[in-house]
Design a protein around this motif. Structure first.
Motif, short mmCIF file in Angstrom:
data_model
loop_
_atom_site.label_atom_id
_atom_site.label_comp_id
_atom_site.label_asym_id
_atom_site.label_seq_id
_atom_site.Cartn_x
_atom_site.Cartn_y
_atom_site.Cartn_z
N VAL A 18 5.33 -0.40 -4.65
CA VAL A 18 6.72 0.00 -4.74
C VAL A 18 7.55 0.21 -3.94
CG1 VAL A 18 8.13 1.25 -6.56
CG2 VAL A 18 5.77 0.45 -7.35
N TYR A 19 7.12 1.13 -2.95
CA TYR A 19 7.78 1.56 -1.74
C TYR A 19 8.11 0.23 -0.83
CZ TYR A 19 7.84 3.06 3.21
OH TYR A 19 8.27 3.04 4.47
N ARG A 20 7.18 -0.51 -0.62
CA ARG A 20 7.45 -1.68 0.24
C ARG A 20 8.45 -2.58 -0.37
NH1 ARG A 20 1.97 -1.70 1.11
NH2 ARG A 20 1.38 -3.32 -0.37
N THR A 21 8.46 -2.76 -1.55
CA THR A 21 9.37 -3.48 -2.25
C THR A 21 10.77 -3.10 -2.40
OG1 THR A 21 7.77 -4.27 -3.94
CG2 THR A 21 10.04 -4.59 -4.70
N LEU A 22 10.81 -1.66 -2.59
CA LEU A 22 12.22 -0.93 -2.55
C LEU A 22 12.71 -1.17 -1.19
CD1 LEU A 22 11.88 2.11 -5.19
CD2 LEU A 22 12.61 -0.28 -5.62
N ARG A 23 11.99 -0.74 -0.12
CA ARG A 23 12.34 -0.81 1.45
C ARG A 23 12.94 -1.90 1.74
NH1 ARG A 23 10.61 -1.09 6.62
NH2 ARG A 23 11.05 0.54 7.97
N ALA A 24 12.11 -3.10 1.04
CA ALA A 24 12.65 -4.72 1.76
C ALA A 24 14.12 -4.67 1.09
CB ALA A 24 11.82 -5.69 1.26
N LYS A 59 9.12 9.08 -0.69
CA LYS A 59 8.65 8.48 0.67
C LYS A 59 9.88 7.55 1.27
CE LYS A 59 5.13 5.57 3.04
NZ LYS A 59 3.90 4.68 2.66
N LEU A 60 10.79 7.08 0.61
CA LEU A 60 12.06 6.46 1.05
C LEU A 60 13.06 7.65 1.41
CD1 LEU A 60 12.67 3.89 -1.41
CD2 LEU A 60 11.98 3.34 0.99
N GLU A 61 13.09 8.84 0.69
CA GLU A 61 13.70 10.10 1.21
C GLU A 61 13.44 10.61 2.43
OE1 GLU A 61 15.78 14.12 -1.06
OE2 GLU A 61 13.63 13.17 -1.45
N GLU A 62 11.89 10.68 2.65
CA GLU A 62 11.31 11.26 3.77
C GLU A 62 11.47 10.21 5.00
OE1 GLU A 62 7.38 11.64 2.54
OE2 GLU A 62 7.70 13.24 1.56
N GLU A 63 11.79 8.83 4.85
CA GLU A 63 12.05 8.07 5.85
C GLU A 63 13.62 8.10 6.13
OE1 GLU A 63 11.26 3.44 6.91
OE2 GLU A 63 10.51 4.21 4.94
N LYS A 68 18.54 11.88 -2.26
CA LYS A 68 18.78 12.33 -3.91
C LYS A 68 19.79 13.37 -3.99
CE LYS A 68 13.79 11.29 -4.44
NZ LYS A 68 12.45 11.95 -4.75
N ILE A 69 20.65 13.00 -4.96
CA ILE A 69 21.72 14.14 -5.31
C ILE A 69 21.30 14.46 -6.79
CG2 ILE A 69 24.16 14.23 -5.87
CD1 ILE A 69 24.49 12.00 -3.83
N PRO A 70 21.28 15.81 -6.86
CA PRO A 70 20.95 16.39 -8.29
C PRO A 70 21.76 16.04 -9.22
CG PRO A 70 20.60 18.12 -6.38
CD PRO A 70 21.29 16.99 -5.84
N TYR A 71 21.09 15.76 -10.39
CA TYR A 71 21.90 15.24 -11.52
C TYR A 71 22.54 13.92 -11.48
CZ TYR A 71 21.28 20.32 -12.32
OH TYR A 71 20.61 21.53 -12.50
N ARG A 72 22.55 13.19 -10.52
CA ARG A 72 23.01 11.98 -10.13
C ARG A 72 22.18 10.87 -9.87
NH1 ARG A 72 27.95 11.59 -6.04
NH2 ARG A 72 27.66 9.50 -6.90
#
Length: 228
Positions: A18-24, A59-63, A68-72
């Protein structure tokens, strides 16, 4: 507007797949900077549960690709022209040093790798393959940091590369406005690096991204850097 998510390879419902698909999808511009990654929508498109999706988003956030925004929710990171110019201004100071430290390796066993990245860039630009050209472009510059043997320099580049890739992926028009000149600039950088001429490398680098110099000297304009 929501975007259609599709598997980039054989369907893999693991967090890594899933990570690789979203990253692409982020790096090819399917989801633009500032675009929201809606969990329900992505899960429905890919036919997955929320659990691997949330791990992939973390993982995308760490990269550095997602915030990520709370409540959004989760959004693709936006990289401003000013931020890229500021990165370039620091690179102008440290990349020549990285080239100096890596000179021995580049004149020895790593010489073919350096020349191959220039060839890869040339081929990608001829084929108008922007993703491949960006990859070759960044691999070229990364090589100096990787071969420097200097942990701090390597950490600096690791912190910059994702932002530079995002910026170049979005700014196709500026990036590819003069493909021949871009290749020539990298050929010159390779040549002076192989000669071990640090001053000449610094001069070529300054010509490569002049907007970085403006940031260094206090011009805070938001004009887009020509290259990075």
């Amino acid at each position: 507007m929501d975007h259609k998510f599709e598997w980039q390879e054989q369907r893999m419902t693991t967090p890594d797949g899933v990570y690789r698909t979203l990253r692409a999808a982020i790096l090819d511009g399917t989801v633009p900077p500032g675009g929201q990654l809606r969990e329900a929508h992505i899960a429905a498109d890919l036919g997955i549960s929320r659990s691997p999706l949330r791990e992939a988003l973390t993982k995308l956030e760490e990269e550095g690709l997602v915030v990520k925004i709370p409540y959004r929710g989760a959004f693709v990171v936006e990289v401003s022209a000013r931020e890229v110019a500021e990165i370039d201004s620091v690179r102008l100071l440290v990349e020549p040093y990285a080239a100096e430290l890596s000179a021995e390796a580049l004149r020895g066993p790593e010489r073919p790798q350096l020349l191959q990245t220039v060839e890869d860039l040339h081929r990608a630009m001829e084929q108008d393959d922007i993703p491949a050209s960006i990859d070759a472009h960044l691999r070229f510059h990364r090589l100096f940091y990787d071969l420097s043997g200097h942990g701090v320099l390597q950490s600096l580049w690791n912190g910059w590369e994702t932002k530079l890739r995002l910026h170049l992926s979005v700014d196709h028009r500026t990036y590819s406005e003069d493909p021949h000149q871009l290749v020539v600039e990298h050929e010159r950088l390779a040549a002076v690096a192989l000669e071990g001429d640090t001053d000449a490398f610094r001069q070529e680098l300054a010509a490569h991204f002049p907007m970085g110099l403006r940031a260094q000297t206090g011009d805070r304009g938001e004009r887009t850097p020509r290259h990075v």
